[in-house]
Design a protein around this motif. Structure first.
Motif, mmCIF file in Angstrom:
data_model
loop_
_atom_site.group_PDB
_atom_site.id
_atom_site.type_symbol
_atom_site.label_atom_id
_atom_site.label_comp_id
_atom_site.label_asym_id
_atom_site.label_seq_id
_atom_site.Cartn_x
_atom_site.Cartn_y
_atom_site.Cartn_z
ATOM 1 N N GLU A 66 0.825 -1.202 0.000
ATOM 2 C CA GLU A 66 0.000 0.000 0.000
ATOM 3 C C GLU A 66 0.862 1.257 0.000
ATOM 4 O OE1 GLU A 66 -1.500 -3.445 1.913
ATOM 5 O OE2 GLU A 66 -0.135 -2.028 2.888
ATOM 6 N N THR A 67 0.277 2.362 -0.441
ATOM 7 C CA THR A 67 0.857 3.681 -0.208
ATOM 8 C C THR A 67 0.539 4.075 1.234
ATOM 9 O OG1 THR A 67 0.698 4.392 -2.504
ATOM 10 C CG2 THR A 67 0.720 6.120 -0.836
ATOM 11 N N ILE A 68 1.529 4.608 1.944
ATOM 12 C CA ILE A 68 1.379 4.947 3.355
ATOM 13 C C ILE A 68 1.440 6.465 3.517
ATOM 14 C CG2 ILE A 68 2.309 4.655 5.688
ATOM 15 C CD1 ILE A 68 3.638 2.056 4.619
ATOM 16 N N VAL A 69 0.503 7.012 4.275
ATOM 17 C CA VAL A 69 0.478 8.448 4.558
ATOM 18 C C VAL A 69 0.538 8.624 6.071
ATOM 19 C CG1 VAL A 69 -0.776 10.619 4.297
ATOM 20 C CG2 VAL A 69 -0.896 8.879 2.493
ATOM 21 N N ILE A 70 1.495 9.412 6.560
ATOM 22 C CA ILE A 70 1.673 9.633 7.993
ATOM 23 C C ILE A 70 1.637 11.136 8.264
ATOM 24 C CG2 ILE A 70 3.131 9.257 10.013
ATOM 25 C CD1 ILE A 70 4.507 6.982 8.493
#
Length: 296
Positions: A66-70
């Motif tokens: 997945e693409t991860i956004v933090i």
């Protein structure tokens, strides 16, 4: 530290974090969502909130599916993506592309408080990739509270249940959240030279400003200023000023009975005929025809 596997990958922490929130959508439901209209373009697979995440560390040598956004709302830490290191501090958000090797770790002195989500879908890479001209994965946000509120809404949705309609609603929130982050990575920061130039042009809708004059005012070369405008708006300073003028002209046409000549003068056109021709080129109709259209 204990090593607790999540989705088959090591996740280092000490007995979780006080008041943490963690949502993992079952993988069969994710696959079903990725096959449905409405969620195939963007599906949230995991999301959560880790406050004061002492000992938080994650390493994925082969990246994630997945693409991860933090989003960091307090404290700090370091994120490494393909060998490049980024300091994640309050008010910053980072996007880690799918299948990209990475590692992230909270500071031992001032551990971060973060919201995060994992995304899959056909449109995720388009919103986070080079097609939009995003220069780097780290973004300093203009309004951290608004983005954090969207994360809260997203996690709250997934905490209730994972029905198709809840996953659809979560996708909508994630879409809005991601576009906010993308916009903040492209739009100029408050107080920056280009932002001051844009405000200057907006305040002088009745004037005609030369690019050289504008560049001198903000202390940079005309070519550099023009390049920054093209990145932020898709066109140069002149086209931006024209769009501001036309927005004001439309407002006057919609809300006043002023003549076309008076409106032309109000937006910096000495010749009403030239103004009308310019207006038609941009809108496909003359000012008079625009005013006669039914709106709303």
């Amino acid at each position: 530290m204990d090593e607790t596997p999540i989705n088959g990958e090591p996740f280092y922490r000490k007995d979780g974090f006080d008041n943490q929130r963690l949502c993992v959508v079952p993988r069969p439901q994710i696959e079903a969502a990725l096959a449905r209209a409405g969620t195939r373009r963007m599906t949230v697979t995991d999301a959560g909130y880790f406050p004061v995440a002492v000992g938080h560390r994650r390493t994925r040598p082969n990246g994630a599916a997945e693409t991860i956004v933090i989003l960091c709302v307090a404290g700090s830490g370091v994120v490494r993506i393909a060998g490049a290191a980024y300091a994640l501090t309050r008010g910053t958000c980072i996007t880690i592309p799918a299948h990209q090797s990475h590692e992230y770790q909270a500071s031992s002195d001032d551990p971060w408080t973060i919201w995060w989500m994992h995304l899959r879908g056909t449109d995720v890479s388009e919103l986070t990739g080079p097609l939009l001209g995003i220069p780097r994965p780290l973004t300093s946000l203009r309004a951290i509270d608004g983005v954090a509120a969207l994360f809260d809404e997203l996690v709250s949705l997934l905490e209730r249940r994972h029905s198709p309609v809840h996953l659809l609603a979560a996708s909508g929130v994630a879409w809005q959240l991601l576009t906010r982050v993308v916009a903040d990575s492209i739009l100029p920061a408050e107080g920056s030279p280009i932002e001051r130039a844009m405000r200057f042009l907006e305040a002088r809708v009745d004037s005609n400003i030369q690019v050289s004059e504008l560049a001198a005012m903000v202390g940079m070369s005309p070519s550099h200023l023009s390049a920054l405008f093209r990145r932020a708006t898709g066109s140069g300073p002149g086209a931006f000023h024209t769009s501001v003028k036309m927005a004001r002209a439309r407002s006057l046409l919609d809300t006043t009975t002023a003549s076309i000549g008076e409106i032309a003068s109000a937006v910096g056109y000495a010749d009403p005929l030239y103004f009308s021709r310019h207006f038609r080129r941009m809108h496909g109709v003359s000012p008079t025809q625009y005013r006669a259209q039914h709106k709303g």
